[in-house]
Design a protein around this motif. Structure first.
Motif, PDB file in Angstrom:
ATOM      1  N   PHE A   7       0.850  -1.183   0.000  1.00 29.20           N
ATOM      2  CA  PHE A   7       0.000   0.000   0.000  1.00 29.20           C
ATOM      3  C   PHE A   7       0.891   1.240   0.000  1.00 29.20           C
ATOM      4  CE2 PHE A   7      -3.171  -2.886   2.026  1.00 29.20           C
ATOM      5  CZ  PHE A   7      -4.171  -2.740   1.078  1.00 29.20           C
ATOM      6  N   SER A   8       0.468   2.262  -0.703  1.00 32.91           N
ATOM      7  CA  SER A   8       1.234   3.503  -0.730  1.00 32.91           C
ATOM      8  C   SER A   8       1.146   4.186   0.638  1.00 32.91           C
ATOM      9  CB  SER A   8       0.684   4.437  -1.809  1.00 32.91           C
ATOM     10  OG  SER A   8      -0.609   4.907  -1.424  1.00 32.91           O
ATOM     11  N   GLU A   9       2.081   5.085   0.889  1.00 31.41           N
ATOM     12  CA  GLU A   9       2.062   5.851   2.139  1.00 31.41           C
ATOM     13  C   GLU A   9       0.760   6.638   2.259  1.00 31.41           C
ATOM     14  OE1 GLU A   9       4.065   5.787   4.674  1.00 31.41           O
ATOM     15  OE2 GLU A   9       5.590   4.495   3.801  1.00 31.41           O
ATOM     16  N   ARG A  10       0.259   7.162   1.144  1.00 35.20           N
ATOM     17  CA  ARG A  10      -0.993   7.928   1.152  1.00 35.20           C
ATOM     18  C   ARG A  10      -2.169   7.058   1.592  1.00 35.20           C
ATOM     19  NH1 ARG A  10      -5.264   8.658  -2.349  1.00 35.20           N
ATOM     20  NH2 ARG A  10      -6.352  10.631  -2.066  1.00 35.20           N
ATOM     21  N   VAL A  11      -2.263   5.856   1.017  1.00 36.70           N
ATOM     22  CA  VAL A  11      -3.357   4.945   1.384  1.00 36.70           C
ATOM     23  C   VAL A  11      -3.239   4.556   2.851  1.00 36.70           C
ATOM     24  CG1 VAL A  11      -4.295   2.621   1.009  1.00 36.70           C
ATOM     25  CG2 VAL A  11      -3.808   4.112  -0.950  1.00 36.70           C
ATOM     26  N   LEU A  12      -2.035   4.237   3.298  1.00 34.35           N
ATOM     27  CA  LEU A  12      -1.847   3.887   4.710  1.00 34.35           C
ATOM     28  C   LEU A  12      -2.260   5.041   5.622  1.00 34.35           C
ATOM     29  CD1 LEU A  12       1.566   1.995   4.608  1.00 34.35           C
ATOM     30  CD2 LEU A  12      -0.709   1.007   5.019  1.00 34.35           C
ATOM     31  N   ALA A  13      -1.905   6.278   5.251  1.00 30.93           N
ATOM     32  CA  ALA A  13      -2.263   7.434   6.072  1.00 30.93           C
ATOM     33  C   ALA A  13      -3.780   7.622   6.112  1.00 30.93           C
ATOM     34  CB  ALA A  13      -1.585   8.690   5.530  1.00 30.93           C
ATOM     35  N   LEU A  14      -4.454   7.445   4.985  1.00 31.29           N
ATOM     36  CA  LEU A  14      -5.908   7.598   4.964  1.00 31.29           C
ATOM     37  C   LEU A  14      -6.590   6.543   5.840  1.00 31.29           C
ATOM     38  CD1 LEU A  14      -6.398   8.430   1.189  1.00 31.29           C
ATOM     39  CD2 LEU A  14      -6.910   9.938   3.126  1.00 31.29           C
ATOM     40  N   ILE A  15      -6.076   5.320   5.809  1.00 33.31           N
ATOM     41  CA  ILE A  15      -6.651   4.263   6.656  1.00 33.31           C
ATOM     42  C   ILE A  15      -6.323   4.531   8.122  1.00 33.31           C
ATOM     43  CG2 ILE A  15      -6.587   1.797   7.214  1.00 33.31           C
ATOM     44  CD1 ILE A  15      -6.061   1.330   4.164  1.00 33.31           C
ATOM     45  N   ARG A  16      -5.088   4.876   8.395  1.00 32.78           N
ATOM     46  CA  ARG A  16      -4.666   5.151   9.778  1.00 32.78           C
ATOM     47  C   ARG A  16      -5.460   6.308  10.388  1.00 32.78           C
ATOM     48  NH1 ARG A  16       0.308   6.565   8.843  1.00 32.78           N
ATOM     49  NH2 ARG A  16      -0.286   8.757   8.785  1.00 32.78           N
ATOM     50  N   TRP A  35     -14.004  -1.035  11.186  1.00 32.60           N
ATOM     51  CA  TRP A  35     -12.824  -0.420  11.765  1.00 32.60           C
ATOM     52  C   TRP A  35     -11.578  -1.118  11.235  1.00 32.60           C
ATOM     53  CZ3 TRP A  35     -13.992   0.039  17.721  1.00 32.60           C
ATOM     54  CH2 TRP A  35     -15.022   0.957  17.910  1.00 32.60           C
ATOM     55  N   ALA A  36     -10.528  -0.347  11.027  1.00 38.84           N
ATOM     56  CA  ALA A  36      -9.249  -0.887  10.558  1.00 38.84           C
ATOM     57  C   ALA A  36      -8.119  -0.130  11.238  1.00 38.84           C
ATOM     58  CB  ALA A  36      -9.140  -0.737   9.043  1.00 38.84           C
ATOM     59  N   VAL A  37      -6.992  -0.796  11.399  1.00 40.79           N
ATOM     60  CA  VAL A  37      -5.814  -0.164  11.985  1.00 40.79           C
ATOM     61  C   VAL A  37      -4.596  -0.446  11.113  1.00 40.79           C
ATOM     62  CG1 VAL A  37      -6.678  -0.207  14.363  1.00 40.79           C
ATOM     63  CG2 VAL A  37      -5.353  -2.158  13.501  1.00 40.79           C
ATOM     64  N   VAL A  38      -3.600   0.418  11.259  1.00 45.56           N
ATOM     65  CA  VAL A  38      -2.324   0.238  10.582  1.00 45.56           C
ATOM     66  C   VAL A  38      -1.277  -0.042  11.653  1.00 45.56           C
ATOM     67  CG1 VAL A  38      -0.547   1.329   9.152  1.00 45.56           C
ATOM     68  CG2 VAL A  38      -2.984   1.731   8.668  1.00 45.56           C
ATOM     69  N   VAL A  39      -0.574  -1.161  11.498  1.00 51.45           N
ATOM     70  CA  VAL A  39       0.480  -1.569  12.433  1.00 51.45           C
ATOM     71  C   VAL A  39       1.701  -1.954  11.603  1.00 51.45           C
ATOM     72  CG1 VAL A  39       1.171  -3.309  14.138  1.00 51.45           C
ATOM     73  CG2 VAL A  39      -1.167  -2.404  14.155  1.00 51.45           C
ATOM     74  N   GLU A  40       2.834  -1.346  11.925  1.00 47.59           N
ATOM     75  CA  GLU A  40       4.080  -1.649  11.212  1.00 47.59           C
ATOM     76  C   GLU A  40       3.920  -1.478   9.701  1.00 47.59           C
ATOM     77  OE1 GLU A  40       5.433  -5.514  12.497  1.00 47.59           O
ATOM     78  OE2 GLU A  40       5.377  -4.941  14.602  1.00 47.59           O
ATOM     79  N   GLY A  41       3.159  -0.454   9.293  1.00 50.13           N
ATOM     80  CA  GLY A  41       2.959  -0.181   7.878  1.00 50.13           C
ATOM     81  C   GLY A  41       2.080  -1.187   7.168  1.00 50.13           C
ATOM     82  N   ARG A  42       1.289  -1.932   7.920  1.00 49.18           N
ATOM     83  CA  ARG A  42       0.407  -2.961   7.372  1.00 49.18           C
ATOM     84  C   ARG A  42      -1.013  -2.724   7.866  1.00 49.18           C
ATOM     85  NH1 ARG A  42       3.995  -7.893   9.465  1.00 49.18           N
ATOM     86  NH2 ARG A  42       2.319  -9.186   8.644  1.00 49.18           N
ATOM     87  N   VAL A  43      -2.006  -3.139   7.076  1.00 49.34           N
ATOM     88  CA  VAL A  43      -3.418  -2.886   7.382  1.00 49.34           C
ATOM     89  C   VAL A  43      -4.050  -4.148   7.969  1.00 49.34           C
ATOM     90  CG1 VAL A  43      -5.669  -2.284   6.415  1.00 49.34           C
ATOM     91  CG2 VAL A  43      -3.590  -1.171   5.550  1.00 49.34           C
ATOM     92  N   PHE A  44      -4.733  -3.965   9.116  1.00 52.42           N
ATOM     93  CA  PHE A  44      -5.379  -5.089   9.790  1.00 52.42           C
ATOM     94  C   PHE A  44      -6.829  -4.764  10.112  1.00 52.42           C
ATOM     95  CE2 PHE A  44      -0.908  -5.550  10.624  1.00 52.42           C
ATOM     96  CZ  PHE A  44      -0.693  -6.905  10.417  1.00 52.42           C
ATOM     97  N   VAL A  45      -7.656  -5.803  10.059  1.00 55.86           N
ATOM     98  CA  VAL A  45      -9.065  -5.702  10.430  1.00 55.86           C
ATOM     99  C   VAL A  45      -9.409  -6.901  11.304  1.00 55.86           C
ATOM    100  CG1 VAL A  45      -9.767  -4.363   8.406  1.00 55.86           C
ATOM    101  CG2 VAL A  45      -9.778  -6.862   8.284  1.00 55.86           C
TER     102      VAL A  45
END
Length: 132
Positions: A7-16, A35-45
């Motif tokens: 995922f791009s930094e932009r997408v990660l920031a929008l999710i975070r 709900w979703a979270v970003v951990v270590e630059g990865r997306v989790f649900v």
């Protein structure tokens, strides 16, 4: 710039920074918001409910789906998370992100065994072929 598993930094920031993530599991489901979270630059649900037709159960059968972020639909693949250290970090991320009076109890529930067992990483994937 690409980060984590793609995922791009932009997408990660929008999710975070966003409170909800639009997600569609499989090919036949509609988008829902979770709900979703970003951990270590990865997306989790995580799933709060384990109903038979839930997004989580759909991903168990068909690990491909989509998310909507920043006005774009992004194809994803769901990967079940096994590592306890990572699950602990995801639990902490939920508590930190969803810490309002109205949300904290749900965030705590997402850290309990039932929901913790559903920890799923979303990674970008190539688009699946359209059905005729």
């Amino acid at each position: 710039m690409i980060s984590g598993r793609g995922f791009s930094e932009r997408v990660l920031a929008l999710i975070r920074d966003g409170k909800m993530l639009a997600i569609r599991a499989g090919a036949d489901h509609r988008f829902i918001r979770i709900w979703a979270v970003v951990v270590e630059g990865r997306v989790f649900v995580r799933s709060w409910s384990l109903k038979p037709r839930s997004w989580y159960r759909t991903f168990l059968k068909e690990p491909r789906g989509s998310i909507e972020v920043g006005g774009r639909e992004i194809p994803v693949r769901a990967i079940h998370t096994r590592g306890e250290r990572l699950k602990d970090a995801v639990s902490r991320a939920y508590l930190a992100k969803y810490d309002t009076r109205g949300s904290i109890e749900y965030a705590r529930d997402l850290g309990r065994a039932k929901s913790r067992a559903t920890t799923t990483e979303l990674v970008p994937s190539s688009p699946r072929p359209r059905r005729p």
